[in-house]
Design an enzyme around this catalytic site. Structure first.
Site, short mmCIF file in Angstrom:
data_model
loop_
_atom_site.label_atom_id
_atom_site.label_comp_id
_atom_site.label_asym_id
_atom_site.label_seq_id
_atom_site.Cartn_x
_atom_site.Cartn_y
_atom_site.Cartn_z
N ASP A 111 -6.45 9.36 -4.17
CA ASP A 111 -6.38 7.79 -4.66
C ASP A 111 -6.15 6.82 -3.61
O ASP A 111 -5.19 6.84 -3.02
CB ASP A 111 -5.26 7.77 -5.68
N LYS A 148 -10.20 1.11 -5.20
CA LYS A 148 -10.27 0.17 -6.07
C LYS A 148 -10.72 -1.41 -5.37
O LYS A 148 -10.60 -1.67 -4.30
CB LYS A 148 -8.72 -0.10 -6.22
N HIS A 178 -8.54 -2.87 -9.68
CA HIS A 178 -7.07 -3.05 -9.40
C HIS A 178 -6.04 -3.43 -10.05
O HIS A 178 -5.03 -3.11 -10.45
CB HIS A 178 -6.80 -3.27 -7.70
#
Length: 310
Positions: free
Chosen positions: A42, A76, A107
């Site tokens: 991530d 993001k 985000h």
């Protein structure tokens, strides 16, 4: 172990978050995590380490440690790029040295003054308050996210830090439903209504800050860590696990994805071992009862001069 997203793609239920990782340490941490079994990473433009992550992934693929199709890479869109979604995504792809993303998230549900593609600042106005754009709607941003799927730049798109109302609006105006909503959730901030709403409507929930931020958030925000809770420590002793392992396993068993961050090799192994045991229902119920509706992370008022959650 994976969750099937609403578009059929599989997303590993545990991943490694790279927020606040030191750039010089990222390569070794990612290589080691892949050796342990991690396939889900991530990232975010705002973490300012996509290039270092990209170098590590490139090496892992080139050396045959892992195949690209075995990985699940998330990054993001930052708040300054809501009017430049395609360009921002392409810049992230270039840094990550990838042809496509498995998941691209908005985000935050807010657009602020543009400062350049991929320039991830948080510009303030003359009053010291976040300089919010009022001419770019979240609907406009979402339709640009949908274009990324059509262009083949991303496989799945999603949202992050959206509440029930904003999630509902996104569903209402979407042609492609968000696959994921990434939110803060942990035993002290369970957000059961939001989690259930998302799951009811086919949106998987990823828990960022799944451990409640631990020492890092105590130092950064002055918040309390759930890992010090005596009830969690008692359950950990019962299972001969750490409190962190109990919390991660709890997150998995409520059908949320978890992305703990760590810079320690031994913790990587410890975190991945949560796939090897299960919590009894009675212990899941005990943990559910310690919810305090207590947010430990993402407190913009501290830096942005505005409380987005008020």
């Amino acid at each position: 172990m994976a969750i099937t997203l609403n578009n059929g793609f599989q997303m590993p239920i545990i991943g490694l978050g790279v927020w606040r990782m030191e750039k010089k340490a990222i390569k070794d941490l990612i290589i080691e995590s892949i050796k342990i079994g991690f396939r889900h990473f991530d990232c975010a433009s705002d973490y300012k380490n996509e290039a270092e992550v990209g170098e590590a992934l490139c090496e892992a693929i080139k050396t045959g440690l892992v195949k690209r199709e075995e990985l699940f890479i998330t990054t993001k869109l930052w708040n300054t790029d809501h009017g430049h979604v395609v360009e921002a995504c392409k810049k992230s792809l270039k840094k990550l040295q990838l042809d496509y993303l498995d998941l691209y998230l908005v985000h935050f549900p807010i657009s602020i003054r543009h400062t350049g593609i991929g320039a991830t600042g948080s510009p303030l106005d003359e009053d010291g308050v976040l300089d919010i754009e009022t001419n770019i709607s979240l609907e406009t941003t979402w339709h640009a996210m949908e274009d990324l799927v059509s262009l083949g730049l991303v496989r799945s798109i999603g949202i992050s830090n959206y509440d029930i109302f904003l999630t509902r609006d996104c569903l209402a105006h979407s042609k492609i439903k968000p696959a994921v909503n990434q939110i803060e959730t942990h035993p002290y901030f369970q957000r059961e209504s939001l989690v259930k709403f998302c799951q009811k409507h086919g949106i998987c929930v990823t828990a960022h800050t799944p451990l409640g931020g631990a020492d890092a958030n105590t130092k950064r925000f002055g918040t309390v860590s759930c890992l010090d809770d005596p009830i969690l420590k008692g359950i950990a002793e019962k299972y001969k696990k750490t409190a962190a392992q109990i919390v991660l396993r709890w997150g998995i068993q409520r059908n949320t994805l978890v992305i703990p961050k760590t810079s320690k090799f031994e913790r990587l192994k410890e975190n991945f071992k949560v796939l090897e045991f299960e919590l009894a229902k009675e212990d899941m119920d005990v943990i559910q009862a310690i919810d305090k509706n207590y947010r430990s992370n993402i407190q913009p008022a501290k830096f942005w001069g505005i409380d987005l959650y008020a």
